[in-house]
Design an enzyme around this catalytic site. Structure first.
Site, PDB file in Angstrom:
ATOM      1  CG  HIS A 121      -1.948   0.970   1.340  1.00 39.72           C
ATOM      2  ND1 HIS A 121      -1.719   2.289   1.688  1.00 39.72           N
ATOM      3  CD2 HIS A 121      -3.291   0.868   1.153  1.00 39.72           C
ATOM      4  CE1 HIS A 121      -2.856   2.948   1.706  1.00 39.72           C
ATOM      5  NE2 HIS A 121      -3.834   2.112   1.375  1.00 39.72           N
ATOM      6  CG  ASP A 198       0.339  -2.558   6.363  1.00 38.10           C
ATOM      7  OD1 ASP A 198      -0.636  -2.799   7.108  1.00 38.10           O
ATOM      8  OD2 ASP A 198       0.260  -1.829   5.352  1.00 38.10           O
ATOM      9  CD  GLN A 201      -6.661  -4.640   3.550  1.00 39.90           C
ATOM     10  OE1 GLN A 201      -7.555  -5.483   3.461  1.00 39.90           O
ATOM     11  NE2 GLN A 201      -6.905  -3.344   3.568  1.00 39.90           N
ATOM     12  CE  LYS A 224      -7.495  -1.037   6.230  1.00 34.05           C
ATOM     13  NZ  LYS A 224      -8.393  -0.596   5.154  1.00 34.05           N
ATOM     14  CB  CYS A 362      -3.675   3.156  -1.678  1.00 32.06           C
ATOM     15  SG  CYS A 362      -4.792   4.533  -1.418  1.00 32.06           S
TER      16      CYS A 362
END
Length: 404
Positions: A121, A198, A201, A224, A362
């Site tokens: 991202h 990261d 997700q 999320k 993104c």
């Protein structure tokens, strides 16, 4: 077995209509919806004990402080951090990444190397480019293949004694690929490099154990994970958090201030300047309670069933191509129809009450890799159903017929 129809009743927004059609919400990779149980926690905070934390001796301040710190402990347990002070509240994943990037500005030298994967991202690309510009460090990219999988042999070849940092998403937001982060972390540690993952997700689908992974930094966003927007956490090993300088100056992050010198507070407050998103932190804890009450293994199995069903149904449409066909992936399908711009498909689907995401997500380098302007992305959660998949498939067929 997970009962999606029963679970859907917890989410007020799922009963509304859009453009005269029942809402089919398939944009969960952008943000998940919020259950009534979490909404009630937010209302209760502002109705019952809204006060600033840590600084007050009065009753409401103490109550808010207790609930905020209890939420930190819930997050610690969820991700299996060894200590609560290794959990830093942030405004979200982007904030956590920038906090680490800023801290490493004083630790890197010209010629040091930092690795980032090709499927990141933008929030896990731009801060490292800025860091490289500030320090003279060299940014290198771990390549990916046509299936949307990282090329691990190439990754190993990139690692050297000059490698100081490695950054990678646990799951690609654009493709749904689950990256082999345990291997990535182990290989990086062999050359003495630190690793930031990261987890934005991944966190809605996979319960990461930061101690088992031996990861140095792991960052997520609450929105999320059925929580509110504007709050997230950065996990960092205590030894690394102690090495990094504060990201922001202000109240709460200090031990003592004079005009001659300031000394910083201990963890976690060193990185939590100013009044935090108190309600958001408390609600994040409530969201984790909700998700854990359903069970991550149950959610993962159900979402994988949805993914397989939707993949097979969509591939029956002539001219439809799916991008991201990794062996290991979460419930995300990015696709295009030959000869049709993804934005046009998304616009027609919206008229049918179907919420998907269109564009580059993104993740422009991924789109450049496939030489496409973007994709239509349908992303599924545990409250979606096969009936909604069928509505999506019929909507895509209708869009194709209208546009070709």
């Amino acid at each position: 077995m997970l009962n999606a129809q029963k679970i859907r009743k917890d989410f007020p927004i799922l009963s509304r209509e859009v453009n005269g059609k029942p809402l089919v919400y398939l944009d969960n990779a952008a943000t998940s919806q919020t259950p009534q149980q979490v909404i009630e926690v937010i209302v209760d905070y502002y109705s019952s004990y809204n006060a600033n934390i840590h600084r007050g001796v009065h009753f409401l301040s103490q109550e808010a402080t207790d609930k905020y710190e209890q939420a930190r402990q819930k997050i610690q347990r969820h991700f299996n951090a060894s200590k609560a002070k290794e959990i830093i509240f942030t405004s979200g994943t982007t904030h956590g990444i920038n906090l680490v990037a800023n801290g490493f500005s004083s630790l890197l030298q010209k010629g040091d190397e930092i690795l980032v994967s090709a499927m990141e991202h933008h929030s896990n690309i731009v801060p490292w480019q800025m860091l490289a510009e500030r320090t003279g460090a060299i940014l290198k990219v771990i390549p990916m293949n046509e299936q949307g999988e990282l090329m691990m042999n190439e990754y190993r070849n990139l690692l050297s004694s000059n490698t100081k940092l490695v950054f990678c998403n646990h799951v690609s937001n654009a493709l749904g690929t689950i990256n082999p982060i345990a291997t990535i972390i182990d290989e990086a540690h062999k050359v003495g490099a630190a690793v930031l993952i990261d987890g934005a997700q991944a966190a809605p689908h996979i319960k990461a154990d930061v101690q088992a992974l031996n990861v140095d930094f792991y960052t997520v966003s609450a929105h999320k994970m059925c929580g509110p927007t504007g709050v997230g956490v950065l996990y960092g090993k205590e030894e690394w958090l102690n090495k990094l300088p504060p990201y922001q100056g202000g109240g709460e992050m200090i031990a003592e201030v004079t005009f001659e010198k300031t000394t910083y507070a201990d963890l976690p407050h060193k990185f939590e300047a100013g009044t935090p998103n108190i309600c958001g932190g408390i609600a994040f804890g409530a969201a984790l309670d909700y998700l854990n009450s359903i069970g991550f293994s149950e959610m993962e199995a159900y979402e994988h069933e949805l993914l397989d069903y939707a993949t097979n149904k969509l591939l029956e449409i002539e001219g439809l191509k799916i991008y991201g066909t990794a062996q290991e992936k979460t419930s995300v399908i990015s696709f295009n129809i030959e000869g049709v711009h993804p934005y046009d498909i998304g616009t027609i689907l919206d008229k049918l009450g179907i919420a998907v995401r269109t564009g580059h997500h993104c993740a422009q380098p991924i789109m450049d890799f496939y030489k496409i302007p973007g994709t239509v992305r349908a992303s599924f959660s545990f409250y979606n159903t096969k009936e909604e998949v069928d509505i999506l498939v019929e909507g895509v067929k209708r869009a194709k017929n209208m546009l070709l």
